[in-house]
Design a protein around this motif. Structure first.
Motif, PDB file in Angstrom:
ATOM      1  N   SER A  53       0.841  -1.187   0.000  1.00  0.00           N
ATOM      2  CA  SER A  53       0.000   0.000   0.000  1.00  0.00           C
ATOM      3  C   SER A  53       0.881   1.243   0.000  1.00  0.00           C
ATOM      4  CB  SER A  53      -0.871   0.000   1.259  1.00  0.00           C
ATOM      5  OG  SER A  53      -1.441   1.248   1.479  1.00  0.00           O
ATOM      6  N   THR A  54       0.404   2.310  -0.586  1.00  0.00           N
ATOM      7  CA  THR A  54       1.143   3.568  -0.539  1.00  0.00           C
ATOM      8  C   THR A  54       0.812   4.354   0.728  1.00  0.00           C
ATOM      9  OG1 THR A  54      -0.564   4.648  -1.857  1.00  0.00           O
ATOM     10  CG2 THR A  54       1.355   3.791  -3.030  1.00  0.00           C
ATOM     11  N   ASP A  55      -0.110   3.859   1.546  1.00  0.00           N
ATOM     12  CA  ASP A  55      -0.426   4.510   2.815  1.00  0.00           C
ATOM     13  C   ASP A  55       0.637   4.122   3.841  1.00  0.00           C
ATOM     14  OD1 ASP A  55      -2.748   5.503   1.722  1.00  0.00           O
ATOM     15  OD2 ASP A  55      -3.954   3.806   2.394  1.00  0.00           O
ATOM     16  N   GLY A  56       1.249   5.101   4.466  1.00  0.00           N
ATOM     17  CA  GLY A  56       2.218   4.816   5.514  1.00  0.00           C
ATOM     18  C   GLY A  56       3.469   4.150   4.997  1.00  0.00           C
ATOM     19  N   THR A  57       4.127   4.739   4.018  1.00  0.00           N
ATOM     20  CA  THR A  57       5.328   4.114   3.481  1.00  0.00           C
ATOM     21  C   THR A  57       6.586   4.646   4.158  1.00  0.00           C
ATOM     22  OG1 THR A  57       5.442   5.720   1.683  1.00  0.00           O
ATOM     23  CG2 THR A  57       4.359   3.631   1.212  1.00  0.00           C
ATOM     24  N   ASP A  72      10.061   8.100   7.399  1.00  0.00           N
ATOM     25  CA  ASP A  72       8.611   7.952   7.490  1.00  0.00           C
ATOM     26  C   ASP A  72       8.005   8.960   6.523  1.00  0.00           C
ATOM     27  OD1 ASP A  72       5.918   7.998   8.175  1.00  0.00           O
ATOM     28  OD2 ASP A  72       6.276   8.257  10.325  1.00  0.00           O
ATOM     29  N   LYS A  73       7.389   8.475   5.451  1.00  0.00           N
ATOM     30  CA  LYS A  73       6.836   9.351   4.421  1.00  0.00           C
ATOM     31  C   LYS A  73       5.438   9.857   4.777  1.00  0.00           C
ATOM     32  CE  LYS A  73       8.848  10.111   1.129  1.00  0.00           C
ATOM     33  NZ  LYS A  73       9.788  11.209   0.876  1.00  0.00           N
ATOM     34  N   GLY A  74       4.910   9.439   5.923  1.00  0.00           N
ATOM     35  CA  GLY A  74       3.604   9.926   6.366  1.00  0.00           C
ATOM     36  C   GLY A  74       3.697  11.381   6.795  1.00  0.00           C
ATOM     37  N   GLU A  75       2.563  12.026   6.878  1.00  0.00           N
ATOM     38  CA  GLU A  75       2.511  13.431   7.272  1.00  0.00           C
ATOM     39  C   GLU A  75       3.196  13.630   8.616  1.00  0.00           C
ATOM     40  OE1 GLU A  75      -0.798  16.842   8.274  1.00  0.00           O
ATOM     41  OE2 GLU A  75      -1.365  15.182   6.989  1.00  0.00           O
ATOM     42  N   GLY A  76       4.158  14.554   8.659  1.00  0.00           N
ATOM     43  CA  GLY A  76       4.871  14.841   9.898  1.00  0.00           C
ATOM     44  C   GLY A  76       5.930  13.822  10.264  1.00  0.00           C
ATOM     45  N   GLY A  77       6.183  12.856   9.376  1.00  0.00           N
ATOM     46  CA  GLY A  77       7.130  11.783   9.676  1.00  0.00           C
ATOM     47  C   GLY A  77       8.573  12.257   9.717  1.00  0.00           C
ATOM     48  N   LYS A  78       9.389  11.541  10.422  1.00  0.00           N
ATOM     49  CA  LYS A  78      10.814  11.858  10.606  1.00  0.00           C
ATOM     50  C   LYS A  78      11.657  10.749   9.967  1.00  0.00           C
ATOM     51  CE  LYS A  78      10.019  15.026  13.939  1.00  0.00           C
ATOM     52  NZ  LYS A  78      10.406  16.382  13.913  1.00  0.00           N
ATOM     53  N   ILE A  79      12.962  10.975   9.965  1.00  0.00           N
ATOM     54  CA  ILE A  79      13.900   9.908   9.631  1.00  0.00           C
ATOM     55  C   ILE A  79      14.320   9.286  10.955  1.00  0.00           C
ATOM     56  CG2 ILE A  79      16.147   9.286   8.695  1.00  0.00           C
ATOM     57  CD1 ILE A  79      15.869  11.673   6.783  1.00  0.00           C
ATOM     58  N   VAL A 104      18.275  14.496  16.691  1.00  0.00           N
ATOM     59  CA  VAL A 104      17.802  14.828  18.034  1.00  0.00           C
ATOM     60  C   VAL A 104      17.109  13.613  18.635  1.00  0.00           C
ATOM     61  CG1 VAL A 104      17.485  17.295  17.535  1.00  0.00           C
ATOM     62  CG2 VAL A 104      15.586  15.720  17.188  1.00  0.00           C
ATOM     63  N   LEU A 105      16.903  13.679  19.922  1.00  0.00           N
ATOM     64  CA  LEU A 105      16.112  12.667  20.617  1.00  0.00           C
ATOM     65  C   LEU A 105      14.651  12.873  20.223  1.00  0.00           C
ATOM     66  CD1 LEU A 105      16.760  10.478  22.751  1.00  0.00           C
ATOM     67  CD2 LEU A 105      16.212  12.163  24.505  1.00  0.00           C
ATOM     68  N   PRO A 106      13.933  11.828  19.816  1.00  0.00           N
ATOM     69  CA  PRO A 106      12.536  12.024  19.404  1.00  0.00           C
ATOM     70  C   PRO A 106      11.653  12.439  20.586  1.00  0.00           C
ATOM     71  CG  PRO A 106      13.134   9.695  19.339  1.00  0.00           C
ATOM     72  CD  PRO A 106      14.368  10.448  19.723  1.00  0.00           C
ATOM     73  N   SER A 107      10.633  13.201  20.276  1.00  0.00           N
ATOM     74  CA  SER A 107       9.685  13.623  21.313  1.00  0.00           C
ATOM     75  C   SER A 107       8.636  12.533  21.520  1.00  0.00           C
ATOM     76  CB  SER A 107       8.994  14.921  20.890  1.00  0.00           C
ATOM     77  OG  SER A 107       8.121  14.672  19.798  1.00  0.00           O
ATOM     78  N   ARG A 108       7.868  12.713  22.550  1.00  0.00           N
ATOM     79  CA  ARG A 108       6.744  11.809  22.819  1.00  0.00           C
ATOM     80  C   ARG A 108       5.799  11.794  21.615  1.00  0.00           C
ATOM     81  NH1 ARG A 108       2.959  12.356  28.229  1.00  0.00           N
ATOM     82  NH2 ARG A 108       1.814  10.438  27.889  1.00  0.00           N
ATOM     83  N   GLU A 109       5.580  12.974  21.028  1.00  0.00           N
ATOM     84  CA  GLU A 109       4.696  13.099  19.869  1.00  0.00           C
ATOM     85  C   GLU A 109       5.280  12.392  18.642  1.00  0.00           C
ATOM     86  OE1 GLU A 109       5.649  15.702  21.846  1.00  0.00           O
ATOM     87  OE2 GLU A 109       3.749  15.871  22.924  1.00  0.00           O
ATOM     88  N   ASP A 110       6.615  12.463  18.477  1.00  0.00           N
ATOM     89  CA  ASP A 110       7.261  11.755  17.361  1.00  0.00           C
ATOM     90  C   ASP A 110       6.987  10.257  17.450  1.00  0.00           C
ATOM     91  OD1 ASP A 110       8.408  14.125  16.378  1.00  0.00           O
ATOM     92  OD2 ASP A 110      10.284  13.797  17.464  1.00  0.00           O
ATOM     93  N   PHE A 111       7.143   9.700  18.653  1.00  0.00           N
ATOM     94  CA  PHE A 111       6.877   8.269  18.838  1.00  0.00           C
ATOM     95  C   PHE A 111       5.420   7.942  18.547  1.00  0.00           C
ATOM     96  CE2 PHE A 111      10.827   7.977  21.434  1.00  0.00           C
ATOM     97  CZ  PHE A 111      11.372   6.856  20.833  1.00  0.00           C
ATOM     98  N   SER A 112       4.518   8.784  19.037  1.00  0.00           N
ATOM     99  CA  SER A 112       3.087   8.547  18.837  1.00  0.00           C
ATOM    100  C   SER A 112       2.724   8.553  17.353  1.00  0.00           C
ATOM    101  CB  SER A 112       2.289   9.606  19.597  1.00  0.00           C
ATOM    102  OG  SER A 112       0.918   9.424  19.418  1.00  0.00           O
ATOM    103  N   LEU A 113       3.230   9.536  16.622  1.00  0.00           N
ATOM    104  CA  LEU A 113       2.953   9.635  15.198  1.00  0.00           C
ATOM    105  C   LEU A 113       3.573   8.461  14.440  1.00  0.00           C
ATOM    106  CD1 LEU A 113       1.634  11.359  12.989  1.00  0.00           C
ATOM    107  CD2 LEU A 113       3.797  12.584  12.789  1.00  0.00           C
ATOM    108  N   ALA A 114       4.818   8.139  14.752  1.00  0.00           N
ATOM    109  CA  ALA A 114       5.490   7.017  14.088  1.00  0.00           C
ATOM    110  C   ALA A 114       4.766   5.700  14.376  1.00  0.00           C
ATOM    111  CB  ALA A 114       6.945   6.933  14.537  1.00  0.00           C
ATOM    112  N   LYS A 116       1.554   5.377  14.838  1.00  0.00           N
ATOM    113  CA  LYS A 116       0.373   5.373  13.957  1.00  0.00           C
ATOM    114  C   LYS A 116       0.747   5.001  12.537  1.00  0.00           C
ATOM    115  CE  LYS A 116      -2.220   8.791  16.553  1.00  0.00           C
ATOM    116  NZ  LYS A 116      -2.599  10.187  16.640  1.00  0.00           N
ATOM    117  N   HIS A 117       1.967   5.380  12.125  1.00  0.00           N
ATOM    118  CA  HIS A 117       2.446   5.067  10.771  1.00  0.00           C
ATOM    119  C   HIS A 117       3.033   3.662  10.674  1.00  0.00           C
ATOM    120  CE1 HIS A 117       2.972   9.662   9.927  1.00  0.00           C
ATOM    121  NE2 HIS A 117       1.710   9.294   9.989  1.00  0.00           N
ATOM    122  N   GLY A 118       3.125   2.956  11.806  1.00  0.00           N
ATOM    123  CA  GLY A 118       3.549   1.556  11.788  1.00  0.00           C
ATOM    124  C   GLY A 118       5.044   1.313  11.822  1.00  0.00           C
ATOM    125  N   PHE A 119       5.818   2.215  12.445  1.00  0.00           N
ATOM    126  CA  PHE A 119       7.273   2.067  12.388  1.00  0.00           C
ATOM    127  C   PHE A 119       7.805   0.858  13.137  1.00  0.00           C
ATOM    128  CE2 PHE A 119       7.341   3.606  16.550  1.00  0.00           C
ATOM    129  CZ  PHE A 119       8.617   3.925  17.031  1.00  0.00           C
TER     130      PHE A 119
END
Length: 185
Positions: A53-57, A72-79, A104-114, A116-119
């Motif tokens: 799927s192209t969702d959450g790539t 993370d190619k999802g909205e707001g995703g990080k490397i 940088v050290l990821p934030s709580r929000e970074d982990f939460s978003l990642a 959701k994207h299935g990291f």
């Protein structure tokens, strides 16, 4: 009538061309399920935690300093970079990421978003139970009532989505406390 036939032919031709271009776009790099690939896959590897799927790539990348990771190619995703250290406290984790240019050290929000994207399908070690329990990954976030005192850590577990918990002193260190770093690009 001729205009109607012309428009239908044009739409059919454009639709066929779009399908061919879309099919060829991933021909060199097919999207596969992230759980089926080697986490140290070659650059340019594309995967989806949700199957073909192209969702959450996610795509395998290397930054300017040569550090390898998964973008993370999802909205707001990080490397999310590969270099993971264990047995560190929050202060050491923060310093570890600061030493890496642009990370940088990821934030709580970074982990939460990642999450959701299935990291966790790429970073499978997040779900591997150690002799002391499931691993905890330090975040840059702190408990809202105790800023600078109680750091938040992400727990990847095998029973579903990971979560963060904010009750650890900055000098808390266990054999199952880890750090991984992120960047915006």
């Amino acid at each position: 009538m001729k205009n109607k036939i012309f428009i239908n032919s044009l739409l059919f031709t454009l639709g066929t061309a779009f399908f061919c271009i879309s099919s060829q776009a991933n021909e060199g790099n097919p999207i596969t399920y992230c759980g089926d690939i080697d986490p140290k896959a070659p650059l340019g590897t594309i995967c989806s935690p949700f199957g073909n799927s192209t969702d959450g790539t996610f795509i395998r990348v290397k930054n300017e300093e040569g550090a390898l990771g998964w973008q993370d190619k999802g909205e707001g995703g990080k490397i999310w970079f590969d270099d993971i250290r264990k047995g560190v406290d929050h202060i050491e984790a923060t310093d570890f990421c600061k030493q890496k240019k642009g990370q940088v050290l990821p934030s709580r929000e970074d982990f939460s978003l990642a999450e959701k994207h299935g990291f966790q399908t790429i970073f499978r070690d997040l779900r591997v139970k150690t002799p002391r329990g499931f691993p905890w990954y330090w975040s840059s976030s702190f408990h809202p009532n105790y800023p600078g005192t109680f750091a938040c850590a992400f727990n990847g577990n095998d029973r579903g989505p990971g979560y963060t918990y904010c009750r650890y002193g900055r000098d808390s260190k266990w054999s199952h406390s880890f750090v991984l770093c992120v960047s915006d690009k």
